[in-house]
Motif scaffolding. Structure first.
Motif, PDB file in Angstrom:
ATOM      1  N   MET A   1      38.555  -3.932 -65.581  1.00  0.00           N
ATOM      2  CA  MET A   1      38.814  -5.018 -64.639  1.00  0.00           C
ATOM      3  C   MET A   1      39.492  -6.154 -65.390  1.00  0.00           C
ATOM      4  N   ALA A   2      40.816  -6.247 -65.288  1.00  0.00           N
ATOM      5  CA  ALA A   2      41.589  -7.170 -66.104  1.00  0.00           C
ATOM      6  C   ALA A   2      42.067  -8.398 -65.342  1.00  0.00           C
ATOM      7  N   ASN A   3      41.477  -8.637 -64.161  1.00  0.00           N
ATOM      8  CA  ASN A   3      41.870  -9.778 -63.336  1.00  0.00           C
ATOM      9  C   ASN A   3      40.724 -10.095 -62.382  1.00  0.00           C
ATOM     10  N   GLY A   4      40.748 -11.278 -61.797  1.00  0.00           N
ATOM     11  CA  GLY A   4      39.749 -11.613 -60.798  1.00  0.00           C
ATOM     12  C   GLY A   4      39.860 -10.715 -59.585  1.00  0.00           C
ATOM     13  N   GLY A   5      38.837 -10.740 -58.722  1.00  0.00           N
ATOM     14  CA  GLY A   5      38.829  -9.839 -57.592  1.00  0.00           C
ATOM     15  C   GLY A   5      38.360 -10.478 -56.306  1.00  0.00           C
ATOM     16  N   VAL A   6      38.517  -9.733 -55.220  1.00  0.00           N
ATOM     17  CA  VAL A   6      38.142 -10.212 -53.897  1.00  0.00           C
ATOM     18  C   VAL A   6      36.646 -10.045 -53.661  1.00  0.00           C
ATOM     19  N   ALA A   7      36.090  -8.882 -54.005  1.00  0.00           N
ATOM     20  CA  ALA A   7      34.737  -8.531 -53.584  1.00  0.00           C
ATOM     21  C   ALA A   7      33.641  -9.121 -54.460  1.00  0.00           C
ATOM     22  N   SER A   8      33.971  -9.601 -55.649  1.00  0.00           N
ATOM     23  CA  SER A   8      32.957 -10.092 -56.584  1.00  0.00           C
ATOM     24  C   SER A   8      32.843 -11.621 -56.492  1.00  0.00           C
ATOM     25  N   PRO A   9      31.668 -12.185 -56.820  1.00  0.00           N
ATOM     26  CA  PRO A   9      31.377 -13.576 -56.452  1.00  0.00           C
ATOM     27  C   PRO A   9      31.829 -14.661 -57.410  1.00  0.00           C
ATOM     28  N   THR A  10      32.046 -14.369 -58.694  1.00  0.00           N
ATOM     29  CA  THR A  10      32.254 -15.459 -59.655  1.00  0.00           C
ATOM     30  C   THR A  10      33.604 -15.411 -60.365  1.00  0.00           C
ATOM     31  N   ASP A  11      34.546 -14.666 -59.840  1.00  0.00           N
ATOM     32  CA  ASP A  11      35.855 -14.549 -60.498  1.00  0.00           C
ATOM     33  C   ASP A  11      36.987 -14.755 -59.493  1.00  0.00           C
ATOM     34  N   PRO A  12      37.537 -15.948 -59.405  1.00  0.00           N
ATOM     35  CA  PRO A  12      38.715 -16.175 -58.561  1.00  0.00           C
ATOM     36  C   PRO A  12      39.854 -15.240 -58.958  1.00  0.00           C
ATOM     37  N   ILE A  13      40.780 -15.050 -58.046  1.00  0.00           N
ATOM     38  CA  ILE A  13      41.876 -14.104 -58.247  1.00  0.00           C
ATOM     39  C   ILE A  13      42.643 -14.380 -59.541  1.00  0.00           C
ATOM     40  N   HIS A  14      42.804 -15.646 -59.910  1.00  0.00           N
ATOM     41  CA  HIS A  14      43.652 -15.972 -61.059  1.00  0.00           C
ATOM     42  C   HIS A  14      42.970 -15.712 -62.403  1.00  0.00           C
ATOM     43  N   PHE A  15      41.652 -15.453 -62.412  1.00  0.00           N
ATOM     44  CA  PHE A  15      40.949 -15.217 -63.680  1.00  0.00           C
ATOM     45  C   PHE A  15      41.544 -14.005 -64.407  1.00  0.00           C
ATOM     46  N   LEU A  16      41.682 -14.117 -65.719  1.00  0.00           N
ATOM     47  CA  LEU A  16      42.059 -12.974 -66.541  1.00  0.00           C
ATOM     48  C   LEU A  16      40.800 -12.304 -67.068  1.00  0.00           C
ATOM     49  N   GLY A  17      40.759 -10.990 -67.017  1.00  0.00           N
ATOM     50  CA  GLY A  17      39.597 -10.248 -67.476  1.00  0.00           C
ATOM     51  C   GLY A  17      39.835  -9.640 -68.843  1.00  0.00           C
TER      52      GLY A  17
END
Length: 409
Positions: A188-204
């Motif tokens: 998971m190398a980026n933020g996601g829709v379904a998870s609660p603490t990672d906005p889309i712009h986050f880098l994973g």
């Protein structure tokens, strides 16, 4: 030994914008033994396909067969027995829609692969990544801000991923998933829709962590697939050696060209955003997930055009959850709005086969391939919705030489 001869088959496989001239296809046991004109080999059963069209079985390269409900955090709390029971129903539905092989990109385990191989489950052939790898607070970390325990969902069948932080853990967990039967590695190398603490712009993950996952996958003769949305995240992942780019809704032209030059493959999943936006709330997804989806949904159609124009190879993906699985085939129609029909079909046949590392075995009607085939009552090159309707336009569905459905006369 069983043998079946299909006469006068007009094949559509994504390699041409027209159906092939009629040929005969001879199936023996689970393999296609011969394709050609005027085959005279005796067969136990003969079908004349003059009124039909013949296609390879479909391949969906982005599914989660353990996602029995749309709220993935809740899904990870269910007993494994319940998750498996729901997964069997999901798999049965996929096969009825003509998907004879799927690539599970987070959640399914080797026990489910064996269940299919032993004939205990009637569903698509499974190519799995095992659990997806997520950093703390990343996509697949469904704990929310108040739960500090990183192994909260680690052993649950209903969990799509596992949390790992730092070079040592990434290396070890990558090796563990491959040891456990994974045919490729998902991160998971980026933020996601379904998870609660990672906005889309986050880098994973850090670049070092991504490169370690790539190194370990390559050591095992395979590749890394990454969950990605933003142009920055996609470019960074390709630079680190990631091969399979999942979603890619916010990709821009230069990055798409760069990814194509590096030989990467993209797996867009347009249909899931359409369904989350329209029915995600009533299916139990949180308000934050439904609101986040708009950032990627509207850009989805543009991303298909951008990647197609850049020459980036596109495989078929759906990424549906819970009751949304019924819409799996609608991805064909969405892509057909911006791509030629035969290229959309290719994404779910020969391109999917290559991404599953099963080129020549699936996604093709050729000698030596597994006998995974669909008999259609109309030409999908004229109307891609023929591949929808829960398989209603499929007169026959064959997997591994056995009919899952047969209404042929």
């Amino acid at each position: 030994m069983t043998s079946i001869l299909f006469k006068n088959a007009r094949i559509i496989d994504g390699t041409s914008d027209r159906a092939n001239d009629p040929v005969d296809v001879f199936v023996e046991n689970n393999l296609i033994r011969e394709v050609g004109s005027g085959i005279t080999t005796s067969a136990e059963t003969i079908f004349d396909l003059s009124r039909y069209y013949l296609m390879p079985g479909l391949i969906d390269c982005h599914v989660h067969i353990v996602a029995g409900v749309a709220n993935l955090g809740v899904n990870a709390t269910f007993p494994d027995s319940l998750v498996m029971a729901r997964s069997i129903r999901i798999q049965e539905g996929m096969l009825k829609r003509g998907f004879t092989t799927v690539r599970d990109v987070g959640g399914a385990d080797y026990g489910q692969v064996k269940a299919w191989e032993e004939g205990l489950v009637k569903g698509p052939r499974l190519v799995i990544s095992g659990k997806a790898l997520s950093q703390s607070g990343g996509h697949c970390d469904f704990r929310g801000p108040y739960n500090p325990w990183p192994d909260h969902y680690a052993q649950r069948l209903g969990s799509l991923g596992r949390i790992c932080d730092g070079a040592t853990e990434v290396r070890r967990f990558t090796r563990e998933e491959i040891k456990g039967g994974a045919k490729f590695v998902k991160v998971m190398a980026n933020g996601g829709v379904a998870s609660p603490t990672d906005p889309i712009h986050f880098l994973g993950f850090s670049r070092e962590e991504l490169k370690i996952a790539v190194e370990e996958a390559e050591n095992a003769g395979t590749y890394v697939a990454a969950h990605l949305y933003t142009d920055e995240a996609i470019r960074r992942a390709v630079e680190c050696g990631v091969h399979s780019l999942e979603h890619c809704n916010l990709i821009q032209s230069e990055t798409a060209k760069f990814a194509a030059e590096q030989g990467a493959v993209a797996v867009p999943t347009l249909v899931v955003y359409d369904k989350i936006a329209s029915i995600g709330g009533e299916l139990g997804m949180g308000a934050s997930a439904v609101s986040k989806v708009e950032a990627v949904r509207k850009a989805g159609m543009d991303s298909i055009s951008i990647m197609h124009d850049a020459g980036l190879t596109l495989a078929y993906g759906s990424d549906l959850l819970g009751e949304m699985h019924q819409f799996q085939s609608e991805e064909f129609v969405l892509r057909g709005q911006v791509m030629p029909a035969y290229k959309v079909i290719a994404s779910a046949t020969n391109i999917g086969a290559k991404l599953c590392k099963m080129e020549g075995q699936i996604g093709t009607i050729s000698e030596g391939a597994f006998a995974d085939m669909l008999v259609l009552d109309a030409n999908p090159l004229d109307d891609l919705s023929v591949l929808g309707h829960q398989g209603a336009r499929m007169a026959a569905i064959m997997q591994n030489g056995v009919f899952a459905k047969c209404n042929l006369q």
